[in-house]
Motif scaffolding. Structure first.
Motif, PDB file in Angstrom:
ATOM      1  N   ALA A   1     -13.597  -8.305  40.707  1.00 23.11           N
ATOM      2  CA  ALA A   1     -15.035  -8.507  41.546  1.00 23.11           C
ATOM      3  C   ALA A   1     -14.013  -7.590  43.557  1.00 23.11           C
ATOM      4  CB  ALA A   1     -15.893  -9.666  41.983  1.00 23.11           C
ATOM      5  N   ILE A   2     -14.789  -7.264  43.909  1.00 24.23           N
ATOM      6  CA  ILE A   2     -14.300  -6.831  44.781  1.00 24.23           C
ATOM      7  C   ILE A   2     -14.203  -7.905  46.283  1.00 24.23           C
ATOM      8  CG2 ILE A   2     -13.815  -5.247  47.079  1.00 24.23           C
ATOM      9  CD1 ILE A   2     -14.833  -2.988  45.267  1.00 24.23           C
ATOM     10  N   ALA A   3     -14.051  -8.362  46.428  1.00 29.65           N
ATOM     11  CA  ALA A   3     -13.427 -10.052  46.795  1.00 29.65           C
ATOM     12  C   ALA A   3     -12.821 -11.253  46.756  1.00 29.65           C
ATOM     13  CB  ALA A   3     -14.999 -10.648  46.216  1.00 29.65           C
ATOM     14  N   MET A   4     -12.610 -11.858  47.177  1.00 32.17           N
ATOM     15  CA  MET A   4     -11.755 -13.136  47.352  1.00 32.17           C
ATOM     16  C   MET A   4     -11.966 -14.467  47.448  1.00 32.17           C
ATOM     17  SD  MET A   4      -8.628 -13.482  48.015  1.00 32.17           S
ATOM     18  CE  MET A   4      -7.982 -11.982  49.198  1.00 32.17           C
ATOM     19  N   PRO A   5     -11.492 -14.943  46.132  1.00 30.84           N
ATOM     20  CA  PRO A   5     -10.995 -14.028  45.148  1.00 30.84           C
ATOM     21  C   PRO A   5     -11.318 -13.333  44.567  1.00 30.84           C
ATOM     22  CG  PRO A   5     -11.752 -16.019  44.389  1.00 30.84           C
ATOM     23  CD  PRO A   5     -12.262 -16.253  45.659  1.00 30.84           C
ATOM     24  N   PRO A   6     -10.831 -12.520  43.901  1.00 33.65           N
ATOM     25  CA  PRO A   6     -10.802 -10.380  43.197  1.00 33.65           C
ATOM     26  C   PRO A   6     -11.610 -10.633  41.848  1.00 33.65           C
ATOM     27  CG  PRO A   6      -8.718 -10.682  43.135  1.00 33.65           C
ATOM     28  CD  PRO A   6      -9.304 -12.193  44.020  1.00 33.65           C
ATOM     29  N   PHE A   7     -13.165 -11.933  42.016  1.00 35.35           N
ATOM     30  CA  PHE A   7     -13.248 -12.183  40.384  1.00 35.35           C
ATOM     31  C   PHE A   7     -14.504 -12.779  40.548  1.00 35.35           C
ATOM     32  CE2 PHE A   7     -10.376 -15.775  40.759  1.00 35.35           C
ATOM     33  CZ  PHE A   7     -11.268 -16.715  40.088  1.00 35.35           C
TER      34      PHE A   7
ATOM     35  N   THR B   1      11.313   2.354  33.168  1.00 39.09           N
ATOM     36  CA  THR B   1      11.562   0.398  32.869  1.00 39.09           C
ATOM     37  C   THR B   1      10.223   0.385  32.515  1.00 39.09           C
ATOM     38  OG1 THR B   1      13.949   0.754  33.771  1.00 39.09           O
ATOM     39  CG2 THR B   1      12.911  -1.259  32.349  1.00 39.09           C
ATOM     40  N   LEU B   2      10.341   0.006  31.843  1.00 35.90           N
ATOM     41  CA  LEU B   2       8.351  -0.207  31.192  1.00 35.90           C
ATOM     42  C   LEU B   2       9.212  -2.181  30.804  1.00 35.90           C
ATOM     43  CD1 LEU B   2       6.217   0.774  32.322  1.00 35.90           C
ATOM     44  CD2 LEU B   2       5.403   0.814  29.360  1.00 35.90           C
ATOM     45  N   MET B   3       8.296  -3.150  31.541  1.00 29.67           N
ATOM     46  CA  MET B   3       8.043  -4.475  30.809  1.00 29.67           C
ATOM     47  C   MET B   3       7.089  -5.178  31.331  1.00 29.67           C
ATOM     48  SD  MET B   3      12.430  -5.756  31.103  1.00 29.67           S
ATOM     49  CE  MET B   3      11.895  -6.936  29.985  1.00 29.67           C
ATOM     50  N   ILE B   4       6.519  -6.173  30.340  1.00 25.94           N
ATOM     51  CA  ILE B   4       5.285  -6.656  30.756  1.00 25.94           C
ATOM     52  C   ILE B   4       5.596  -7.617  32.209  1.00 25.94           C
ATOM     53  CG2 ILE B   4       5.850  -9.130  29.452  1.00 25.94           C
ATOM     54  CD1 ILE B   4       2.712  -6.633  29.334  1.00 25.94           C
ATOM     55  N   GLY B   5       6.153  -7.959  32.440  1.00 20.85           N
ATOM     56  CA  GLY B   5       5.503  -8.533  33.642  1.00 20.85           C
ATOM     57  C   GLY B   5       5.836  -7.975  34.635  1.00 20.85           C
ATOM     58  N   LYS B   6       6.420  -6.849  34.784  1.00 22.85           N
ATOM     59  CA  LYS B   6       6.157  -5.673  35.750  1.00 22.85           C
ATOM     60  C   LYS B   6       4.776  -5.338  35.820  1.00 22.85           C
ATOM     61  CE  LYS B   6       9.133  -2.341  37.218  1.00 22.85           C
ATOM     62  NZ  LYS B   6       9.281  -1.086  36.893  1.00 22.85           N
ATOM     63  N   THR B   7       4.915  -5.213  33.912  1.00 23.33           N
ATOM     64  CA  THR B   7       2.871  -4.583  34.240  1.00 23.33           C
ATOM     65  C   THR B   7       1.704  -5.796  34.806  1.00 23.33           C
ATOM     66  OG1 THR B   7       3.187  -3.338  32.452  1.00 23.33           O
ATOM     67  CG2 THR B   7       1.293  -3.701  32.876  1.00 23.33           C
ATOM     68  N   LEU B   8       2.150  -7.093  34.263  1.00 21.93           N
ATOM     69  CA  LEU B   8       1.701  -8.391  35.193  1.00 21.93           C
ATOM     70  C   LEU B   8       1.754  -7.913  36.655  1.00 21.93           C
ATOM     71  CD1 LEU B   8      -0.169 -10.627  33.823  1.00 21.93           C
ATOM     72  CD2 LEU B   8       2.266 -12.147  34.179  1.00 21.93           C
ATOM     73  N   TRP B   9       2.752  -7.786  37.001  1.00 20.29           N
ATOM     74  CA  TRP B   9       2.446  -7.772  38.575  1.00 20.29           C
ATOM     75  C   TRP B   9       1.654  -6.799  39.028  1.00 20.29           C
ATOM     76  CZ3 TRP B   9       4.162  -4.831  42.940  1.00 20.29           C
ATOM     77  CH2 TRP B   9       4.015  -5.869  44.583  1.00 20.29           C
ATOM     78  N   THR B  10       1.900  -6.215  38.791  1.00 17.41           N
ATOM     79  CA  THR B  10       1.203  -4.546  38.915  1.00 17.41           C
ATOM     80  C   THR B  10      -0.819  -5.077  38.975  1.00 17.41           C
ATOM     81  OG1 THR B  10       3.060  -2.843  38.487  1.00 17.41           O
ATOM     82  CG2 THR B  10       0.838  -2.580  38.483  1.00 17.41           C
ATOM     83  N   GLU B  11      -0.992  -5.849  38.403  1.00 17.60           N
ATOM     84  CA  GLU B  11      -2.395  -5.953  37.924  1.00 17.60           C
ATOM     85  C   GLU B  11      -2.352  -6.736  38.790  1.00 17.60           C
ATOM     86  OE1 GLU B  11      -4.095  -4.206  36.392  1.00 17.60           O
ATOM     87  OE2 GLU B  11      -3.328  -3.109  35.339  1.00 17.60           O
ATOM     88  N   PHE B  12      -1.764  -8.454  38.869  1.00 17.35           N
ATOM     89  CA  PHE B  12      -2.188  -8.746  39.873  1.00 17.35           C
ATOM     90  C   PHE B  12      -2.404  -8.682  41.112  1.00 17.35           C
ATOM     91  CE2 PHE B  12      -1.426 -12.744  36.989  1.00 17.35           C
ATOM     92  CZ  PHE B  12      -2.666 -13.338  37.203  1.00 17.35           C
ATOM     93  N   PHE B  13      -1.151  -8.086  41.937  1.00 21.01           N
ATOM     94  CA  PHE B  13      -0.953  -7.746  43.394  1.00 21.01           C
ATOM     95  C   PHE B  13      -0.903  -6.522  43.685  1.00 21.01           C
ATOM     96  CE2 PHE B  13       1.834 -11.028  42.224  1.00 21.01           C
ATOM     97  CZ  PHE B  13       1.662 -12.403  42.984  1.00 21.01           C
ATOM     98  N   ALA B  14      -0.834  -5.533  42.948  1.00 20.21           N
ATOM     99  CA  ALA B  14      -1.233  -3.814  43.456  1.00 20.21           C
ATOM    100  C   ALA B  14      -2.858  -3.506  42.978  1.00 20.21           C
ATOM    101  CB  ALA B  14      -0.041  -2.702  42.524  1.00 20.21           C
ATOM    102  N   ASN B  15      -3.078  -4.003  41.669  1.00 21.22           N
ATOM    103  CA  ASN B  15      -4.900  -3.641  41.247  1.00 21.22           C
ATOM    104  C   ASN B  15      -5.698  -5.083  41.863  1.00 21.22           C
ATOM    105  OD1 ASN B  15      -3.367  -0.573  40.730  1.00 21.22           O
ATOM    106  ND2 ASN B  15      -2.926  -1.661  38.261  1.00 21.22           N
ATOM    107  N   ARG B  16      -4.943  -5.907  41.911  1.00 18.99           N
ATOM    108  CA  ARG B  16      -5.726  -6.706  41.886  1.00 18.99           C
ATOM    109  C   ARG B  16      -7.238  -7.185  41.617  1.00 18.99           C
ATOM    110  NH1 ARG B  16      -5.039  -9.526  46.480  1.00 18.99           N
ATOM    111  NH2 ARG B  16      -7.054 -10.370  46.619  1.00 18.99           N
TER     112      ARG B  16
END
Length: 306
Positions: free
Chosen positions: A44-50, A256-271
């Motif tokens: 969801a587009i809200a705070m928190p985003p879900f 360099t592709l690692m799941i930690g970076k992907t996880l960070w991107t989903e949480f903080f960049a894509n929210r």
């Protein structure tokens, strides 16, 4: 007197079991349940985003109704986008190779520590854990300076005549593995040292008396007896290395592709917290497999030794 003794024994057993159970419940089970619940929520587009699926304040009837309407679209989404599978496989490859390198470096080091004079062993253990006295981030930033194109590593290789021009070391998978090997080496050395240090040396003396060459005694006696330390060290290195974020972010490149970076991107960049939580749940479940295998092997060995 006997009743008092039995009551004290029951309290001791209760404390022995209850304290670890309480610890695991508070710091493992409860956070895991929260993450699973978040992975089943709607973005969801809200705070928190879900938007949470379960509303416990609505009562058990509403909870049962929500339970019946559950869907696992976030987990299905992970199978449709190749990014996640590639992230998992790349993480396992980098963490696996790094673990092998850490074992190759850590075993001789732990063996030398265990065979050193008793008075020197505390000093050697302190030397192994000494890097932990400084900040993890500072040490990784130091490696950025060492591995840079004009860094100390290239200068040393050019000075030794190994290369004629600087090579790209930073922002590569090799740099990530160097960072993991350096950061997690104590996690391999300490369990190996504990396993080798308590080994009965009279076994090696008996093998020598029977004419066994040193290398054969090492292979047939030392290595099997140190296997618990090897397995413990590999698990302590491999499991956190798979989900590592800081090292691939600072030492790795865009490829360099690692799941930690992907996880960070989903949480903080894509929210997108539900998808990020689903990624974390799948990672945790995948990491439980080697732990389960290790526990099963240990249980079989314990049963066979009785």
């Amino acid at each position: 007197m006997n009743q008092t003794h039995r009551r004290n024994a029951r309290l001791d057993r209760l404390a022995l079991i209850g304290v670890p159970a309480l610890w695991l419940t508070l710091f493992v089970l409860v956070p895991f349940v929260i993450v699973v619940r978040l992975s089943l929520s709607e973005s969801a587009i809200a705070m928190p985003p879900f938007e949470p699926v379960f509303d416990l304040s609505a009562g058990l009837a509403a909870f049962a109704e929500a339970l019946g309407q559950l869907d696992f679209d976030k987990y299905v989404f992970l199978t449709t986008d190749p990014l996640y599978l590639e992230s998992y496989l790349s993480s396992i490859r980098i963490a696996g190779l790094s673990t092998v390198l850490v074992l190759a470096i850590g075993y001789p080091l732990a063996y030398a520590m265990a065979r050193a004079p008793r008075r020197l062993q505390p000093l050697l253990v302190t030397a192994v854990v000494l890097p932990f006295w400084t900040s993890f981030l500072i040490r990784i930033y130091a490696w950025m300076g060492i591995l840079a194109r004009d860094g100390y590593m290239n200068q040393a290789l050019i000075g030794l005549g190994v290369i004629s021009e600087p090579i790209e070391l930073l922002s590569t998978d090799s740099a990530v593995m160097i960072g993991i090997v350096y950061s997690y080496l104590p996690f391999m050395v300490l369990p190996l040292y504990a396993s080798l240090e308590k080994m009965d040396e009279t076994l090696l003396e008996a093998a020598a008396d029977l004419g066994c060459p040193p290398w054969q005694a090492f292979w047939r006696i030392t290595v099997p007896l140190s296997l618990p330390g090897v397995v413990a060290g590999c698990l302590l290195v491999f499991i956190p290395a798979v989900g590592e974020f800081v090292i691939p972010d600072l030492l790795g490149g865009s490829d360099t592709l690692m799941i930690g970076k992907t996880l960070w991107t989903e949480f903080f960049a894509n929210r997108d917290w539900p998808v990020a939580s689903a990624v974390a749940v799948v990672l945790l479940v995948a990491l439980l497999v080697p732990i389960g295998i290790y526990q099963n092997v240990q249980a079989r060995q314990l049963e066979a030794s009785r």
